[in-house]
Write an enzyme that holds these catalytic residues in place. Structure first.
Site, PDB file in Angstrom:
ATOM      1  N   GLY A  77      41.859  36.521  41.201  1.00 14.82           N
ATOM      2  CA  GLY A  77      40.594  36.492  40.503  1.00 14.82           C
ATOM      3  C   GLY A  77      40.335  35.060  41.062  1.00 14.82           C
ATOM      4  CB  THR A  78      40.976  32.311  43.858  1.00 11.45           C
ATOM      5  OG1 THR A  78      41.379  31.690  42.110  1.00 11.45           O
ATOM      6  CG2 THR A  78      40.461  31.163  44.016  1.00 11.45           C
ATOM      7  CG  ASN A 160      41.432  28.473  32.254  1.00  7.48           C
ATOM      8  OD1 ASN A 160      39.899  28.674  32.084  1.00  7.48           O
ATOM      9  ND2 ASN A 160      42.064  27.493  33.018  1.00  7.48           N
ATOM     10  CD  GLN A 188      42.970  33.773  30.929  1.00 13.39           C
ATOM     11  OE1 GLN A 188      43.629  33.572  29.745  1.00 13.39           O
ATOM     12  NE2 GLN A 188      44.071  33.065  31.739  1.00 13.39           N
ATOM     13  CB  ALA A 209      45.407  42.238  39.133  1.00  9.38           C
ATOM     14  CG  HIS A 210      47.880  37.242  38.847  1.00  6.85           C
ATOM     15  ND1 HIS A 210      47.981  35.793  37.490  1.00  6.85           N
ATOM     16  CD2 HIS A 210      47.037  36.681  38.737  1.00  6.85           C
ATOM     17  CE1 HIS A 210      47.451  34.783  38.002  1.00  6.85           C
ATOM     18  NE2 HIS A 210      46.776  35.857  37.967  1.00  6.85           N
ATOM     19  CB  THR A 246      43.205  45.792  56.601  1.00  7.92           C
ATOM     20  OG1 THR A 246      43.798  45.586  57.428  1.00  7.92           O
ATOM     21  CG2 THR A 246      44.977  46.825  55.933  1.00  7.92           C
ATOM     22  CB  CYS A 334      47.563  18.432  34.088  1.00 10.19           C
ATOM     23  SG  CYS A 334      48.246  17.013  33.982  1.00 10.19           S
TER      24      CYS A 334
HETATM   25  C1  PLP Z   1      43.510  33.050  36.308  1.00 10.19           C
HETATM   26  C2  PLP Z   1      42.205  32.482  36.152  1.00 10.19           C
HETATM   27  C3  PLP Z   1      41.465  32.755  38.049  1.00 10.19           C
HETATM   28  C4  PLP Z   1      41.902  33.138  39.023  1.00 10.19           C
HETATM   29  O1  PLP Z   1      42.584  33.805  39.105  1.00 10.19           O
HETATM   30  P1  PLP Z   1      43.927  34.668  40.125  1.00 10.19           P
HETATM   31  O2  PLP Z   1      43.674  35.681  40.641  1.00 10.19           O
HETATM   32  O3  PLP Z   1      44.683  33.824  39.733  1.00 10.19           O
HETATM   33  O4  PLP Z   1      43.185  33.648  41.891  1.00 10.19           O
HETATM   34  C5  PLP Z   1      40.484  32.159  37.275  1.00 10.19           C
HETATM   35  N1  PLP Z   1      39.640  32.123  36.662  1.00 10.19           N
HETATM   36  C6  PLP Z   1      39.886  32.164  35.348  1.00 10.19           C
HETATM   37  C7  PLP Z   1      39.486  31.906  33.878  1.00 10.19           C
HETATM   38  C8  PLP Z   1      41.811  32.313  35.274  1.00 10.19           C
HETATM   39  O5  PLP Z   1      42.189  31.966  33.669  1.00 10.19           O
END
Ligand code: PLP
Length: 388
Positions: A77-78, A160, A188, A209-210, A246, A334
Site C-alpha cells: 500500500g505504501t 487507520n 483500510q 493485501a495484508h 519482476t 508511535c
Molecule cells: C497499512 C496502511 C498503509 C500502508 O500499507 P502497507 O501495505 O503496509 O505498506 C497505507 N495506508 C493506510 C491507511 C494503511 O492502513
C-alpha cells in the site's frame, strides 16, 4: 475453518495487519514450486505465470469496476501511495506546470511523508486540508482550496487510527469538475467498503493485501486511463512501464484471491462486527471516566474502535493489555520512548495530553463476542490502575 490465533491471547490489531486466509495460501502455493516461471519469459513456464498474473488483474479489475489495464501491481500500500502522489505530481508539473498538492491532515505517513518530500526536495506547494472533530474532510473545503495549478488531491478513504470514513465520491465529483486528478488511500477500506472506482469517482486508488487477509508485501494501484503519471521505479517494462521489477507471481495471485473473498464476504462480516464494535464502544464510554471515542460514531469502519483517555500513558496501557492477553495498538506508529502525540489526533483538535492516551482496538473475522466480553471485563480496571 480453524482460527490461526491462540485463544488465550486475543488479537485486536486487524488494522495493523490480518492473518493470511488459508484459502489464499492454497492459491499461492503452486507459484512457489512447480509454477515458478517469470511472466516476462516467452516459453511455457513464462506463459503459465503470465496467465496467472493476468487472471489476478482481471479479478481485481472486476471488483474495482475498471479495465484490467488500469490496475498496476506494486509491493505494498505504501508503494501504491508513493506512485500515486509522486508520479502524478511530477507528471502534472511537467505537462501543465501544476505545483500545488492538496492532501487531508489525517493521511497515513505514506502520503504525508511523500508530500513533505515533494515540498522539501521538489518545491511543491503542499496544502493540508482541515478536518472536523470526527476527522472528516468537508468536500466544500476541497472546492474552496482547489486551484488551476493543483497537481493532485489525495484524501484517505478510511483513516487507520480513528476509522472515520470520508465522503470520497462527493470529493471526486469536485475534483472531476475542476479537472484535477484525485487519489484515495483505500488500504483500510478494502475489507469493508465498496471499491467501485466509478461510483467513488476516483482517478487513483491504493490497496495493500495484508490488510484484507492477503499476504504482506503486495499491493495495487488503480490508475484511470489517461491520468497523467510517470513511474517512480524504472527498469524493465513490466506493468506497461508503470512499475518495473519482476512480477511477484504468488503474492499477486494471493492478493486477487484475498480481495475476491473479502469483498464477497464483507457485508456479512460487517454486520456482525458492527454489533460487537458498538457494544464495546457503548460499554467503555459508560464504565470508564474521562474517555472519548475518537473518529465518527457511525461513519466509521465496522471493525474499528478507538479511544483517548485523559491522564493515561498510551504505551503503558498497551503493555498492560499485552500482559493480560490483548494485542491492541495506540493507533499510530508511535513506539515506546517516542512520546509524540499523533498528528491525526491533534488534527481532530484534541490536546496533546489527551492524544497521548490513545487506544485502538480493531476487530476482524476471528473476533468473537466472548473476546469483546473479556476486554470489557479488563479494560476499565487497567485504566483506573494506570491513573492511580
Ligand atoms: C497499512 C496502511 C498503509 C500502508 O500499507 P502497507 O501495505 O503496509 O505498506 C497505507 N495506508 C493506510 C491507511 C494503511 O492502513
Amino acid at each position: 475453518m480453524r482460527s490461526m490465533i491462540p485463544e488465550d491471547y486475543i488479537y485486536f490489531d486487524y488494522a495493523a495487519t490480518t492473518p493470511l486466509d488459508p484459502r489464499v495460501l492454497q492459491v499461492m502455493l503452486p507459484f512457489f514450486s512447480q509454477n515458478f516461471g517469470n511472466p516476462s519469459s516467452i516459453h511455457r513456464y513464462g506463459q503459465q505465470a503470465e496467465a496467472a498474473v493476468e487472471t489476478a488483474r482481471e479479478t481485481c479489475a472486476k471488483i474495482l469496476n475498471c479495465q484490467p489495464g488500469e490496475i498496476v501491481f506494486t509491493s505494498c500500500g505504501t508503494e501504491s501511495n508513493n506512485l500515486a502522489l509522486r508520479g502524478t505530481a511530477l507528471a502534472n508539473r511537467q505537462s501543465r506546470n501544476a505545483n500545488h498538492i492538496l492532501v487531508s491532515s489525517v493521511e497515513h505517513h505514506a502520503i504525508t511523508h511523500t508530500a513533505e518530500q515533494l515540498h522539501r526536495v521538489f518545491g511543491f506547494d503542499v496544502e493540508f486540508l482541515p478536518v472536523n472533530r470526527f476527522g472528516q474532510v468537508d468536500p466544500q473545503d476541497v472546492a474552496a482550496r482547489i486551484r488551476p495549478d493543483t497537481a493532485i488531491v489525495s484524501i484517505i478513504y478510511c483513516n487507520n487510527e480513528i476509522g472515520t470514513i470520508n465522503p470520497i465520491s462527493e470529493i471526486g465529483e469536485i475534483c472531476r469538475s475542476a479537472n484535477v486528478p484525485f487519489h484515495t488511500d483505500s488500504v483500510q477500506a478494502s475489507a469493508y467498503l465498496s471499491l467501485n472506482v466509478q461510483e467513488l469517482k476516483v482517478d487513483l486508488l491504493s490497496i495493500g493485501a495484508h490488510k484484507f487477509y492477503g499476504p504482506k508485501g503486495v499491493g495495487a494501484l488503480f490508475i484511470r486511463k489517461n491520468t497523467p503519471i510517470i513511474p517512480i521505479q524504472t527498469g524493465g517494462g513490466q506493468e506497461s512501464g508503470m512499475r518495473a521489477g519482476t512480477y511477484n507471481v504468488p503474492y499477486i495471485a494471493g492478493m486477487a484471491e484475498a480481495l475476491h473473498l473479502v469483498q464477497s464476504e464483507r457485508e456479512e462480516l460487517s454486520a456482525s462486527l458492527t454489533l460487537m464494535r458498538d457494544r464495546l464502544i457503548g460499554q467503555m464510554l459508560e464504565e470508564i471516566p474521562q474517555v472519548q471515542l475518537t473518529g465518527h460514531p457511525t461513519q466509521r469502519l465496522p471493525n474499528h474502535v478507538s479511544f483517548v483517555f485523559n491522564q493515561v500513558d498510551g504505551n503503558l496501557l498497551l503493555m498492560h493489555l499485552d500482559r493480560v492477553g490483548f494485542a491492541c495498538s495506540s493507533g499510530s506508529a508511535c513506539k515506546t520512548g517516542n512520546p509524540e502525540p499523533s498528528d491525526v489526533l491533534l488534527a481532530l483538535g484534541l490536546s496533546p495530553k489527551w492524544a497521548l492516551g490513545s487506544l485502538r482496538v480493531t476487530l476482524g473475522k476471528h473476533t468473537t463476542p466472548a473476546h469483546i466480553d473479556l476486554l470489557c471485563d479488563n479494560l476499565p480496571s487497567i485504566v483506573s490502575k494506570l491513573r492511580a
